[in-house]
Design a protein around this motif. Structure first.
Motif, PDB file in Angstrom:
ATOM      1  N   ILE A  97      49.154 -14.367  24.808  1.00  0.00           N
ATOM      2  CA  ILE A  97      50.505 -14.020  24.354  1.00  0.00           C
ATOM      3  C   ILE A  97      50.596 -14.128  22.838  1.00  0.00           C
ATOM      4  CG2 ILE A  97      52.922 -14.742  24.409  1.00  0.00           C
ATOM      5  CD1 ILE A  97      52.429 -15.597  27.342  1.00  0.00           C
ATOM      6  N   GLY A  98      49.968 -15.162  22.272  1.00  0.00           N
ATOM      7  CA  GLY A  98      49.994 -15.328  20.820  1.00  0.00           C
ATOM      8  C   GLY A  98      49.339 -14.164  20.097  1.00  0.00           C
ATOM      9  N   PHE A  99      48.147 -13.766  20.535  1.00  0.00           N
ATOM     10  CA  PHE A  99      47.464 -12.625  19.929  1.00  0.00           C
ATOM     11  C   PHE A  99      48.318 -11.357  20.045  1.00  0.00           C
ATOM     12  CE2 PHE A  99      43.788 -15.159  19.450  1.00  0.00           C
ATOM     13  CZ  PHE A  99      42.831 -14.447  18.727  1.00  0.00           C
ATOM     14  N   THR A 100      48.939 -11.177  21.200  1.00  0.00           N
ATOM     15  CA  THR A 100      49.734  -9.962  21.435  1.00  0.00           C
ATOM     16  C   THR A 100      50.952  -9.915  20.535  1.00  0.00           C
ATOM     17  OG1 THR A 100      48.999  -9.881  23.746  1.00  0.00           O
ATOM     18  CG2 THR A 100      50.999  -8.665  23.177  1.00  0.00           C
ATOM     19  N   VAL A 101      51.703 -11.001  20.470  1.00  0.00           N
ATOM     20  CA  VAL A 101      52.929 -11.031  19.657  1.00  0.00           C
ATOM     21  C   VAL A 101      52.596 -10.848  18.187  1.00  0.00           C
ATOM     22  CG1 VAL A 101      54.836 -12.496  18.901  1.00  0.00           C
ATOM     23  CG2 VAL A 101      54.214 -12.416  21.324  1.00  0.00           C
ATOM     24  N   VAL A 102      51.576 -11.540  17.708  1.00  0.00           N
ATOM     25  CA  VAL A 102      51.201 -11.423  16.296  1.00  0.00           C
ATOM     26  C   VAL A 102      50.774  -9.996  15.964  1.00  0.00           C
ATOM     27  CG1 VAL A 102      49.501 -12.135  14.567  1.00  0.00           C
ATOM     28  CG2 VAL A 102      50.595 -13.848  16.010  1.00  0.00           C
ATOM     29  N   ALA A 103      49.994  -9.390  16.840  1.00  0.00           N
ATOM     30  CA  ALA A 103      49.552  -8.011  16.601  1.00  0.00           C
ATOM     31  C   ALA A 103      50.739  -7.053  16.549  1.00  0.00           C
ATOM     32  CB  ALA A 103      48.567  -7.587  17.683  1.00  0.00           C
ATOM     33  N   LEU A 104      51.673  -7.193  17.482  1.00  0.00           N
ATOM     34  CA  LEU A 104      52.842  -6.310  17.506  1.00  0.00           C
ATOM     35  C   LEU A 104      53.682  -6.460  16.242  1.00  0.00           C
ATOM     36  CD1 LEU A 104      53.936  -6.785  21.229  1.00  0.00           C
ATOM     37  CD2 LEU A 104      52.996  -4.698  20.234  1.00  0.00           C
ATOM     38  N   LEU A 105      53.920  -7.699  15.822  1.00  0.00           N
ATOM     39  CA  LEU A 105      54.760  -7.937  14.649  1.00  0.00           C
ATOM     40  C   LEU A 105      54.089  -7.470  13.364  1.00  0.00           C
ATOM     41  CD1 LEU A 105      56.252 -11.466  15.443  1.00  0.00           C
ATOM     42  CD2 LEU A 105      57.421  -9.253  15.522  1.00  0.00           C
ATOM     43  N   LEU A 106      52.826  -7.838  13.186  1.00  0.00           N
ATOM     44  CA  LEU A 106      52.140  -7.490  11.946  1.00  0.00           C
ATOM     45  C   LEU A 106      51.928  -5.979  11.838  1.00  0.00           C
ATOM     46  CD1 LEU A 106      49.443 -10.291  11.518  1.00  0.00           C
ATOM     47  CD2 LEU A 106      51.656 -10.063  10.386  1.00  0.00           C
ATOM     48  N   VAL A 125      44.243  -1.681  23.556  1.00  0.00           N
ATOM     49  CA  VAL A 125      44.025  -2.826  22.668  1.00  0.00           C
ATOM     50  C   VAL A 125      44.456  -4.117  23.347  1.00  0.00           C
ATOM     51  CG1 VAL A 125      44.756  -3.927  20.525  1.00  0.00           C
ATOM     52  CG2 VAL A 125      44.205  -1.495  20.534  1.00  0.00           C
ATOM     53  N   LEU A 126      45.644  -4.110  23.936  1.00  0.00           N
ATOM     54  CA  LEU A 126      46.138  -5.308  24.610  1.00  0.00           C
ATOM     55  C   LEU A 126      45.278  -5.644  25.827  1.00  0.00           C
ATOM     56  CD1 LEU A 126      50.004  -4.769  24.373  1.00  0.00           C
ATOM     57  CD2 LEU A 126      48.449  -5.869  22.750  1.00  0.00           C
ATOM     58  N   GLY A 127      44.747  -4.610  26.482  1.00  0.00           N
ATOM     59  CA  GLY A 127      43.817  -4.853  27.575  1.00  0.00           C
ATOM     60  C   GLY A 127      42.553  -5.528  27.088  1.00  0.00           C
ATOM     61  N   MET A 128      42.084  -5.134  25.903  1.00  0.00           N
ATOM     62  CA  MET A 128      40.940  -5.804  25.298  1.00  0.00           C
ATOM     63  C   MET A 128      41.278  -7.264  25.007  1.00  0.00           C
ATOM     64  SD  MET A 128      38.132  -3.888  24.369  1.00  0.00           S
ATOM     65  CE  MET A 128      37.654  -2.168  24.191  1.00  0.00           C
ATOM     66  N   PHE A 129      42.475  -7.507  24.492  1.00  0.00           N
ATOM     67  CA  PHE A 129      42.909  -8.882  24.260  1.00  0.00           C
ATOM     68  C   PHE A 129      42.819  -9.698  25.559  1.00  0.00           C
ATOM     69  CE2 PHE A 129      45.940  -8.296  20.366  1.00  0.00           C
ATOM     70  CZ  PHE A 129      44.852  -7.869  19.620  1.00  0.00           C
ATOM     71  N   ALA A 130      43.321  -9.107  26.641  1.00  0.00           N
ATOM     72  CA  ALA A 130      43.309  -9.804  27.927  1.00  0.00           C
ATOM     73  C   ALA A 130      41.895 -10.148  28.348  1.00  0.00           C
ATOM     74  CB  ALA A 130      43.999  -8.946  28.988  1.00  0.00           C
ATOM     75  N   SER A 131      40.972  -9.217  28.142  1.00  0.00           N
ATOM     76  CA  SER A 131      39.583  -9.462  28.526  1.00  0.00           C
ATOM     77  C   SER A 131      38.913 -10.493  27.633  1.00  0.00           C
ATOM     78  CB  SER A 131      38.787  -8.152  28.477  1.00  0.00           C
ATOM     79  OG  SER A 131      39.292  -7.209  29.391  1.00  0.00           O
ATOM     80  N   HIS A 132      39.290 -10.518  26.345  1.00  0.00           N
ATOM     81  CA  HIS A 132      38.599 -11.367  25.387  1.00  0.00           C
ATOM     82  C   HIS A 132      39.192 -12.772  25.267  1.00  0.00           C
ATOM     83  CE1 HIS A 132      37.222  -7.449  23.180  1.00  0.00           C
ATOM     84  NE2 HIS A 132      36.625  -7.635  24.341  1.00  0.00           N
ATOM     85  N   VAL A 133      40.515 -12.888  25.233  1.00  0.00           N
ATOM     86  CA  VAL A 133      41.130 -14.197  24.999  1.00  0.00           C
ATOM     87  C   VAL A 133      42.039 -14.635  26.137  1.00  0.00           C
ATOM     88  CG1 VAL A 133      41.024 -13.863  22.505  1.00  0.00           C
ATOM     89  CG2 VAL A 133      43.116 -13.249  23.736  1.00  0.00           C
ATOM     90  N   GLY A 134      42.251 -13.769  27.132  1.00  0.00           N
ATOM     91  CA  GLY A 134      43.099 -14.131  28.259  1.00  0.00           C
ATOM     92  C   GLY A 134      42.386 -15.047  29.226  1.00  0.00           C
ATOM     93  N   PRO A 135      43.105 -15.585  30.200  1.00  0.00           N
ATOM     94  CA  PRO A 135      42.514 -16.511  31.168  1.00  0.00           C
ATOM     95  C   PRO A 135      41.467 -15.823  32.025  1.00  0.00           C
ATOM     96  CG  PRO A 135      44.701 -15.833  31.879  1.00  0.00           C
ATOM     97  CD  PRO A 135      44.531 -15.315  30.480  1.00  0.00           C
ATOM     98  N   ASP A 136      40.550 -16.614  32.525  1.00  0.00           N
ATOM     99  CA  ASP A 136      39.490 -16.094  33.375  1.00  0.00           C
ATOM    100  C   ASP A 136      40.102 -15.524  34.656  1.00  0.00           C
ATOM    101  OD1 ASP A 136      37.313 -15.547  34.939  1.00  0.00           O
ATOM    102  OD2 ASP A 136      36.297 -17.459  34.593  1.00  0.00           O
ATOM    103  N   PRO A 137      39.963 -14.214  34.896  1.00  0.00           N
ATOM    104  CA  PRO A 137      40.599 -13.614  36.075  1.00  0.00           C
ATOM    105  C   PRO A 137      39.971 -14.060  37.383  1.00  0.00           C
ATOM    106  CG  PRO A 137      39.181 -12.022  34.993  1.00  0.00           C
ATOM    107  CD  PRO A 137      39.246 -13.220  34.093  1.00  0.00           C
TER     108      PRO A 137
END
Length: 426
Positions: free
Chosen positions: A356-365, A33-45
């Motif tokens: 980071i925002g998407f990741t932290v919110v997902a973990l907490l919620l 899931v977090l890898g998907m986050f990285a691909s979708h909203v993370g910086p352009d690799p």
């Protein structure tokens, strides 16, 4: 102790230590899931610098999901190969098919959102519709099926796209807005789309083979890490060697005036049909035999590590937020696409801050939800919609008063591809 379906559908007792296996699978799914986050909203690799770290998730996260889909499919049906056809096998297959069918319209709806994301759920639904007959196969047969499909699937894809009138499609994740009939939808999901079943089913079959094994065994977990590392080296390293020694010049000429890397990264799901030499690359989302073997190796090694990390109680406590995300992966995947559509358009930029925002919110919620309401909303809906028809198919004469014919597993058929049937540990 908890009950598990035996080889002929009867219930057998399973030790409580299986919980470590379950949460290990959840952690692996959370990393996907977090890898998907990285691909979708993370910086352009491809911008260079530290952002190239995100490149590790490209192709591998979605492949890990497909691999874990196979693991959960087996756990859902009782781990042992199905035998014959009776009320209990019928109930298990009913649950699988209903959940698979529900994923397709959900994926089509999410693909219509204005996210710029190539939504994978409809493809996952087709994977399950095509893979369920393999539930009757044992581990060795599944390994052979996965290996043979990994070798022949990419070749078949290349030949079909070369000889047919499908064209050389670069991106395709269908939505209801793209509806041109069931035949066109099947062609997209199976051959021309961004995650085509013809080259993605090896991930599912490999996961099914792994799900047959004793996932709580320390030797098995260590073997996953070693064998996974070997497969990753064989796939990615083998491709590098072949390209360097044999096909590199051909690829460079065929890619002109663009570079080989630029041409590969301009598409998702398959390689160009202009030269069979493209079948020797192993970049993410290329769907070649080299990429499939390498990505299976990464998925297997990562699963071994997460299972090892969850053996001790301290590991399960530390990783509990990830366990929660993995147990609600379908909900998280759906919610993050809705969030992108409504509040965080990709046109506004993909940055480390957003990731980071998407990741932290997902973990907490997810941690809060799981420890208060237990099942995620999407997982609960899938469970209700599939469990009652399966219960009717099984009939009123249920051994041990059980309401489920599965062998357990919190990710039995949701979490991007499976809904969690119990959240004590997707």
């Amino acid at each position: 102790m908890r009950a598990e379906a035996g080889e002929r559908g009867e219930r057998v007792e399973q030790p409580a230590t299986t919980r470590a296996r379950v949460v290990g699978v959840d952690v692996a799914r959370a990393l996907a899931v977090l890898g998907m986050f990285a691909s979708h909203v993370g910086p352009d690799p491809y911008d260079g610098g530290v952002d190239t770290l995100v490149q590790g998730a490209s192709g591998r996260a979605s492949a890990l999901f497909a691999f874990l889909a196979g693991v959960s499919l087996v756990l859902m049906s009782g781990r042992a190969p199905l035998r014959g056809w009776n009320r209990h096998t019928s109930a298990a297959i009913t649950r699988v098919l209903i959940r698979a069918v529900l994923l397709i319209p959900l994926g089509l709806w999410l693909a219509d959102l204005d996210t710029g994301v190539l939504v994978i759920l409809a493809f996952y639904g087709l994977y399950f519709l095509l893979a369920w007959p393999a539930l009757w196969l044992d581990t060795r047969a599944l390994v052979l099926l996965a290996a043979g499909w990994a070798l022949l699937g990419p070749i078949a894809s290349y030949l079909l796209r070369t000889s047919g009138d499908t064209g050389d499609i670069r991106y395709a994740a269908p939505g209801f807005d793209d509806w041109h009939g069931p035949g066109d939808l099947f062609e997209t999901l199976s051959l021309t789309g961004s995650y085509p079943a013809i080259t993605w089913l090896p991930f599912v079959f490999a996961g099914m083979a792994i799900g047959r094994l004793r996932l709580t065994d320390l030797r098995v977990q260590r073997a996953f890490v070693g064998i996974g590392t070997g497969l990753a080296v064989l796939g990615y390293g083998g491709s590098w060697l072949v390209v360097e020694l044999f096909t590199g010049d051909r690829l460079a000429r065929d890619a002109e005036p663009y570079g080989v890397s630029d041409l590969i990264h301009s598409r998702v799901g398959s390689v160009p049909v202009s030269d069979p030499a493209w079948l020797t690359v192993a970049e993410g989302h290329t769907g070649t035999s080299f990429e499939i073997v390498g990505a299976i190796g990464v998925a297997l090694g990562l699963l071994g590590l997460t299972l090892l990390a969850c053996r001790a109680w301290i590991g399960r406590i530390v990783l509990d937020p990830l366990i929660s995300v993995g147990a609600m992966a379908l909900t998280v995947y759906t919610a993050h696409l809705i969030a992108i559509d409504r509040w965080f358009p990709l046109a506004a930029g993909q940055t480390w801050k957003r990731l980071i925002g998407f990741t932290v919110v997902a973990l907490l919620l997810c941690w809060t939800w799981r420890h208060t309401l237990r099942k995620g909303p999407m997982e609960a809906a899938l469970h209700v919609l599939s469990a009652f028809p399966a219960r009717w198919v099984r009939g009123v004469d249920r051994p041990d008063g059980s309401t489920r014919p599965q062998g357990g597993g919190p990710a039995a058929a949701g979490s991007v591809v499976h809904g969690s049937d119990r959240q004590s540990s997707q």
